[in-house]
Scaffold this motif. Sequence first.
Motif, PDB file in Angstrom:
ATOM      1  N   ARG A  85      50.079  39.951  29.635  1.00  0.00           N
ATOM      2  CA  ARG A  85      50.436  40.469  30.947  1.00  0.00           C
ATOM      3  C   ARG A  85      51.657  39.763  31.512  1.00  0.00           C
ATOM      4  O   ARG A  85      51.852  38.562  31.275  1.00  0.00           O
ATOM      5  N   ILE A 126      45.073  44.892  35.009  1.00  0.00           N
ATOM      6  CA  ILE A 126      44.460  43.765  34.310  1.00  0.00           C
ATOM      7  C   ILE A 126      44.829  43.765  32.824  1.00  0.00           C
ATOM      8  O   ILE A 126      45.010  42.727  32.222  1.00  0.00           O
ATOM      9  N   CYS A 128      45.702  35.861  33.047  1.00  0.00           N
ATOM     10  CA  CYS A 128      45.259  36.791  34.094  1.00  0.00           C
ATOM     11  C   CYS A 128      46.308  37.068  35.183  1.00  0.00           C
ATOM     12  O   CYS A 128      46.916  36.144  35.731  1.00  0.00           O
ATOM     13  N   THR A 145      32.154  38.550  41.149  1.00  0.00           N
ATOM     14  CA  THR A 145      31.923  37.852  39.899  1.00  0.00           C
ATOM     15  C   THR A 145      31.854  36.354  40.162  1.00  0.00           C
ATOM     16  O   THR A 145      32.677  35.833  40.918  1.00  0.00           O
TER      17      THR A 145
END
Length: 482
Positions: A380, A96, A205, A277
Amino acid sequence: MLDSNRIMSKGFDVEIDTLANGGQAEDSTGVLSERSDLSVGLSSGGGAKSFYIETFGCQMNVHDTEKVAGFLLARGYRAAASATDADLMLYNTCSIREKAAQKVFSRLGEWRGERRKVIGVLGCLAQQEGEEIFERAPWVSLVCGSASYRKLPELVAELESGGRRVMGLDLNVDETFETEITRRDNPIRAYITIIEGCDYACSYCVVPHTRGPERSRASDAVLSEARRLAYAGYTEIQLLGQTVNSYRDPSPRKLSFVELLREVASVIGIRRVRFTTSHPNDFHREIVDAIDSTLALCDHIHLPVQSGSDRILREMRRTYTRDEYLDKISWIRGARRAISITSDIIVGFPGESERDFEDTLTLLDEVGYDGIFSFSYSPRPNTTATSMPDAIPEAEKSRRLAILQERQRQIQLTRNEKLVGETFEVLVDNHNAARAQWAGRTSSNRMINFTSPRENLLGEYIQVKVTRAAPHSLVGEHVALQ
Ligand code: SAM
Ligand code: SF4
């Protein structure tokens, strides 16, 4: 133990032993902190091959490890006492943030040149780096992404029959990872994955790339697992998914997320149901109504906002505005039960101005969160934010993170101080013999350390009166029911 840029409202202000049975450190949202010492491995026996799994990352990874361990045990492997003793050493990884990925490579480096054992990399980093892992660590022989765990039996069979390098990286899956046995490590709280993957496309993400598209599990499979867990003595269940409330029952029953929540909560023996979540876009008023009317649904909602600035939310592709998010918060605050609210926040997203950051700070004040996970933005691979202009310098990200955390610490202290004198039902999950203290969680997921004249409280529900408050936990004493 906590990642420095993931300082959350720590669950533990007072140090407590980990659970006797392979304890796990969770913060106050119940989300596991990135740590490298979560492992599966037990004392050995017999002549079968042994395995050891080290887990990095979130609860979903922890639960995946439990399932992989169950699969290996069913296949005749035994759990090793330590990594050194194992024939098969597996790393279930997280990617992550850059730091999480670096940690895995440094762990792999410790086995440089190893020939006696089979070393495998599972999970998000495996998916992200693929074959590159063999290049960087040629002593690794198994690479399998989390969307391909259903292939693990074939991959392990291939290794057993002499295969040198095997890989499972398919993302085009439409099934979830089901195992006949799950080796559960937490004796108090059991996880059930109800939805895997993610169909959102937040610009920062990696999850949609590492865990594949969203797929929900049939409600009957979820409910029978909940019944089996209740029969085995579990009273608390946590339903898991990257976007848990996007759940859509693929079976003919077509239960909605809220219907599934109610059914799990009505399983005999289950006293607490949590879920994480939740994505704000799929957060509907019915979830609050269900919590309000169903005591077994815990009074805690983790609803990540990420930023308080509409401009940044748009750049992040979060699909809601600040006001839309705040509307949902007002439903929660309007409930009859006092529901605690926690969140995830990223600071230093590309182009985040002082004004944007200030918007996030005012959002903290406006919501009054009971806890947050705060992150410094980390670029990322395969994400669109990586190529966005106006990167924020690391030093500035750290400065903003520190300011944010201090503001939140004050908010939490003020909120927790208001609880002094109140009595809560606590599920006891820890004991610190040296301090003669017990620890447990309220339904709202607040961590409370307390004293009791009684012994053997692990796994019990008891009443605890709050005597002192700290920003990240409460202190109290066991009181007898009137
Ligand atoms: N699906 C959840 C949601 O939408 O809120 C979040 C799951 S993600 C595994 C957990 C958290 O990691 C996110 O909420 C976000 O705050 C943080 N995160 C994800 N990518 C990140 C990045 N590139 N840099 C910093 N934090 C990141
Ligand atoms: Fe990542 Fe966004 Fe999916 Fe959450 S909703 S897992 S942050 S892409």
